[in-house]
Design an enzyme around this catalytic site. Structure first.
Site, PDB file in Angstrom:
ATOM      1  NE  ARG A  69      57.074  18.886  43.899  1.00 34.41           N
ATOM      2  CZ  ARG A  69      57.986  18.253  44.426  1.00 34.41           C
ATOM      3  NH1 ARG A  69      58.396  16.887  44.381  1.00 34.41           N
ATOM      4  NH2 ARG A  69      58.776  18.784  45.585  1.00 34.41           N
TER       5      ARG A  69
ATOM      6  CE  LYS B  63      34.801  26.094  29.189  1.00 34.44           C
ATOM      7  NZ  LYS B  63      34.356  26.102  30.740  1.00 34.44           N
TER       8      LYS B  63
ATOM      9  NE  ARG C 124      39.237  29.190  29.522  1.00 37.08           N
ATOM     10  CZ  ARG C 124      39.612  28.114  29.997  1.00 37.08           C
ATOM     11  NH1 ARG C 124      40.768  27.490  29.666  1.00 37.08           N
ATOM     12  NH2 ARG C 124      38.788  27.277  30.890  1.00 37.08           N
TER      13      ARG C 124
ATOM     14  CE  LYS D 259      39.164  30.113  33.120  1.00 39.00           C
ATOM     15  NZ  LYS D 259      38.185  31.162  33.375  1.00 39.00           N
TER      16      LYS D 259
ATOM     17  CG  ASN E 147      35.682  35.103  31.927  1.00 39.52           C
ATOM     18  OD1 ASN E 147      35.381  34.088  32.446  1.00 39.52           O
ATOM     19  ND2 ASN E 147      36.782  35.663  31.893  1.00 39.52           N
TER      20      ASN E 147
ATOM     21  CG  HIS F 266      28.016  29.364  38.187  1.00 45.64           C
ATOM     22  ND1 HIS F 266      28.684  30.163  38.810  1.00 45.64           N
ATOM     23  CD2 HIS F 266      28.406  29.005  37.107  1.00 45.64           C
ATOM     24  CE1 HIS F 266      29.625  30.696  37.650  1.00 45.64           C
ATOM     25  NE2 HIS F 266      29.154  29.674  36.609  1.00 45.64           N
TER      26      HIS F 266
ATOM     27  CG  HIS G  86      31.724  34.921  39.373  1.00 42.28           C
ATOM     28  ND1 HIS G  86      33.025  34.833  38.556  1.00 42.28           N
ATOM     29  CD2 HIS G  86      31.162  33.798  39.120  1.00 42.28           C
ATOM     30  CE1 HIS G  86      33.025  33.586  38.127  1.00 42.28           C
ATOM     31  NE2 HIS G  86      32.184  32.938  38.615  1.00 42.28           N
TER      32      HIS G  86
ATOM     33  CD  GLU H 142      39.864  33.858  31.340  1.00 42.54           C
ATOM     34  OE1 GLU H 142      39.390  32.656  31.581  1.00 42.54           O
ATOM     35  OE2 GLU H 142      39.469  34.923  32.092  1.00 42.54           O
TER      36      GLU H 142
ATOM     37  CG  HIS I 182      30.725  33.928  34.109  1.00 42.19           C
ATOM     38  ND1 HIS I 182      29.850  33.881  33.164  1.00 42.19           N
ATOM     39  CD2 HIS I 182      30.904  32.863  34.749  1.00 42.19           C
ATOM     40  CE1 HIS I 182      29.487  32.465  33.007  1.00 42.19           C
ATOM     41  NE2 HIS I 182      30.179  31.591  33.901  1.00 42.19           N
TER      42      HIS I 182
ATOM     43  CD  GLU J  17      27.933  28.923  32.734  1.00 42.37           C
ATOM     44  OE1 GLU J  17      28.241  29.533  31.558  1.00 42.37           O
ATOM     45  OE2 GLU J  17      28.273  29.092  33.534  1.00 42.37           O
TER      46      GLU J  17
HETATM   47  N1  NAD Z   1      35.644  24.864  35.881  1.00 45.01           N
HETATM   48  C1  NAD Z   1      34.884  25.481  35.065  1.00 45.01           C
HETATM   49  O1  NAD Z   1      35.192  25.806  33.909  1.00 45.01           O
HETATM   50  C2  NAD Z   1      33.646  25.985  35.759  1.00 45.01           C
HETATM   51  C3  NAD Z   1      32.728  26.383  34.686  1.00 45.01           C
HETATM   52  C4  NAD Z   1      31.088  26.816  35.117  1.00 45.01           C
HETATM   53  C5  NAD Z   1      30.943  26.657  36.486  1.00 45.01           C
HETATM   54  N2  NAD Z   1      31.851  26.168  37.332  1.00 45.01           N
HETATM   55  C6  NAD Z   1      31.675  25.726  38.854  1.00 45.01           C
HETATM   56  O2  NAD Z   1      30.715  24.813  38.834  1.00 45.01           O
HETATM   57  C7  NAD Z   1      30.285  24.820  40.055  1.00 45.01           C
HETATM   58  C8  NAD Z   1      28.561  24.613  39.685  1.00 45.01           C
HETATM   59  O3  NAD Z   1      28.315  23.440  38.984  1.00 45.01           O
HETATM   60  P1  NAD Z   1      26.957  22.775  39.189  1.00 45.01           P
HETATM   61  O4  NAD Z   1      25.848  23.907  38.749  1.00 45.01           O
HETATM   62  O5  NAD Z   1      26.974  21.361  38.400  1.00 45.01           O
HETATM   63  O6  NAD Z   1      26.640  22.642  40.612  1.00 45.01           O
HETATM   64  P2  NAD Z   1      26.793  21.652  41.680  1.00 45.01           P
HETATM   65  O7  NAD Z   1      28.007  20.680  41.544  1.00 45.01           O
HETATM   66  O8  NAD Z   1      26.793  22.320  43.154  1.00 45.01           O
HETATM   67  O9  NAD Z   1      25.496  20.361  41.497  1.00 45.01           O
HETATM   68  C9  NAD Z   1      24.441  21.018  41.893  1.00 45.01           C
HETATM   69  C10 NAD Z   1      23.371  20.057  42.388  1.00 45.01           C
HETATM   70  O10 NAD Z   1      22.812  19.062  41.847  1.00 45.01           O
HETATM   71  C11 NAD Z   1      23.093  17.904  42.332  1.00 45.01           C
HETATM   72  N3  NAD Z   1      23.209  16.970  41.485  1.00 45.01           N
HETATM   73  C12 NAD Z   1      24.435  16.709  40.636  1.00 45.01           C
HETATM   74  N4  NAD Z   1      24.080  15.619  39.869  1.00 45.01           N
HETATM   75  C13 NAD Z   1      22.912  15.160  40.019  1.00 45.01           C
HETATM   76  C14 NAD Z   1      22.095  14.141  39.536  1.00 45.01           C
HETATM   77  N5  NAD Z   1      22.468  13.539  38.375  1.00 45.01           N
HETATM   78  N6  NAD Z   1      20.902  13.974  39.956  1.00 45.01           N
HETATM   79  C15 NAD Z   1      20.503  14.535  41.172  1.00 45.01           C
HETATM   80  N7  NAD Z   1      21.177  15.669  41.655  1.00 45.01           N
HETATM   81  C16 NAD Z   1      22.521  16.039  41.026  1.00 45.01           C
HETATM   82  C17 NAD Z   1      24.321  18.099  43.431  1.00 45.01           C
HETATM   83  O11 NAD Z   1      24.107  17.343  44.681  1.00 45.01           O
HETATM   84  C18 NAD Z   1      23.968  19.525  43.727  1.00 45.01           C
HETATM   85  O12 NAD Z   1      23.052  19.579  45.080  1.00 45.01           O
HETATM   86  C19 NAD Z   1      30.495  26.308  40.607  1.00 45.01           C
HETATM   87  O13 NAD Z   1      31.324  26.224  41.728  1.00 45.01           O
HETATM   88  C20 NAD Z   1      31.124  26.989  39.433  1.00 45.01           C
HETATM   89  O14 NAD Z   1      31.981  28.022  39.872  1.00 45.01           O
HETATM   90  C21 NAD Z   1      33.201  25.756  36.930  1.00 45.01           C
END
Ligand code: NAD
Length: 359
Positions: free
Chosen positions: A125, A231, A245, A147, A249, A266, A256, A241, A252, A189
């Protein structure tokens, strides 16, 4: 649009070894920490029992620093935001005898942060959680705002919660090992934040794009601190949201939908989604086409995609899967000008009409 100024370092002091900012939201308080070494991280962890959930590639690169820490590895990539992986993680937490006092420390990009945050919301929980973002996208966006989530069947982030971590620890030098494609995704972003929140920041990114791509640490720090500040200022006013907020998006809805093609990551999808949102805004609320062209030029100079051939009907059918829609309507973020987003509830059919007009 009123952006509340929250208490964060006025502008990150790069001469300081570690900077800790306390952030207070309605229901939660957490720390935004900028450090310059792993020692800083162990300092803030103090005596807490913790388990690291680490992206596999990050583990391979940084295993010396993780030596002696309890680690659960998460395979790199979006596919890890799934129920199957979630179940495997929970089995490993049980094997480690994790309890509610155990801090789950996510070390990786948005994938690991989203997954770990979600697990921490439901395990027993709710247990403790903190993030160490290692991608630019996670540093500027994914690890802030609370999120969490995983994907389910064809829906992205369908299962999730809103929960603030105890702290977010940012160490810019992680970016030195990040593949350039992922660096660009994070820049996308940050551009979104600038488009909706600050034309001065948009100018700044245009001026500094070479330094950013060349991993200039000061430029990257400046970029990260601006995005985080923006942010959090938005989220502080509307954590759940229900109003303001939604502006985050921007780009997005179609982003998406495009991401579902699996051709783009992404950040790249958001880049294409922002271009479509701008072109639609030209038709809907007279956005000056010069703004769209500036966006395209900037994305192009950063090596982000600016052109994607799409079938309007197919794209709209993917938009219809957006979890933020109600009936055939959804909240769409238009841009009237730089720093002037407008959120309107519109019918899919209107968006389809615009897509056909701009095609
Ligand atoms: N929660 C939120 O508010 C929010 C906002 C935007 C995006 N997201 C989510 O985030 C995700 C995308 O995140 P991302 O772009 O960080 O992708 P990711 O976590 O897939 O990382 C991208 C790649 O980089 C590699 N990597 C990470 N750090 C590294 C480093 N320091 N050196 C070498 N390689 C490294 C990883 O192994 C992966 O292959 C999506 O699922 C998206 O929906 C969430």
């Amino acid at each position: 649009l009123r952006i509340l100024s929250i208490k964060l370092a006025p502008l990150f002091d790069i001469t300081k070894r570690m900077e800790i900012n306390e952030v207070q939201f309605n229901q939660s308080a957490f720390r935004v920490v900028f450090g310059d070494s792993w020692t800083n991280l162990t300092d803030i962890l103090s005596d807490s029992p913790f388990i690291c959930l680490v992206d596999r590639q990050v583990f391979d690169l940084y295993q010396d620093q993780l030596n002696g820490m309890r680690c659960i590895l998460v395979e790199s990539g979006e596919a890890s935001k799934s129920l199957t992986v979630l179940q495997r993680m929970i089995e490993q937490l049980i094997a480690f005898q994790a309890d509610r006092d155990t801090l789950l420390l996510a070390i990786g990009g948005g994938v690991v942060c989203d997954l770990t945050g979600f697990i921490a919301s439901i395990y027993m929980r709710g247990c403790r959680v903190a993030y160490v973002p290692t991608t630019l996208l996670a540093m500027v966006d994914a690890s802030y705002g609370g999120k969490t989530g995983i994907n389910f069947l064809q829906w992205k982030n369908l299962l999730g919660t809103i929960r603030q971590p105890e702290f977010i620890f940012t160490e810019i030098s992680f970016l030195n090992t990040l593949p350039v494609r992922e660096l660009r995704a994070g820049l996308s972003e940050s551009i979104k934040h600038a488009m909706i929140g600050s034309s001065a920041r948009f100018d700044w990114i245009e001026k500094h794009h070479t330094q950013l791509l060349n991993l200039d640490q000061n430029a990257l720090k400046d970029l990260v601190i601006h995005s985080v500040h923006f942010k959090l200022s938005v989220v502080a006013q509307d954590e759940k949201e229900i109003g303001l907020r939604r502006i985050l998006n921007f780009g997005h809805t179609f982003g998406h939908a495009i991401e579902r093609s699996n051709l783009y990551n992404h950040g790249e999808s958001v880049a294409l989604g922002m271009i479509i949102a701008c072109k639609i805004s030209e038709l809907h609320c007279n956005l000056d086409p010069a703004i769209t062209n500036r966006l395209i030029r900037l994305l192009d100079s950063l090596g982000l995609p600016t052109h994607h051939q799409f079938d309007p009907d197919l794209l709209i059918s993917h938009v219809a899967l957006d979890k933020k829609k109600s009936g055939s309507k959804l909240h769409f973020v238009f841009l009237k000008n730089l720093e002037t987003p407008i959120v309107e509830k519109v019918d899919n059919q209107l968006l389809l009409k615009y897509l056909k007009e701009m095609a």
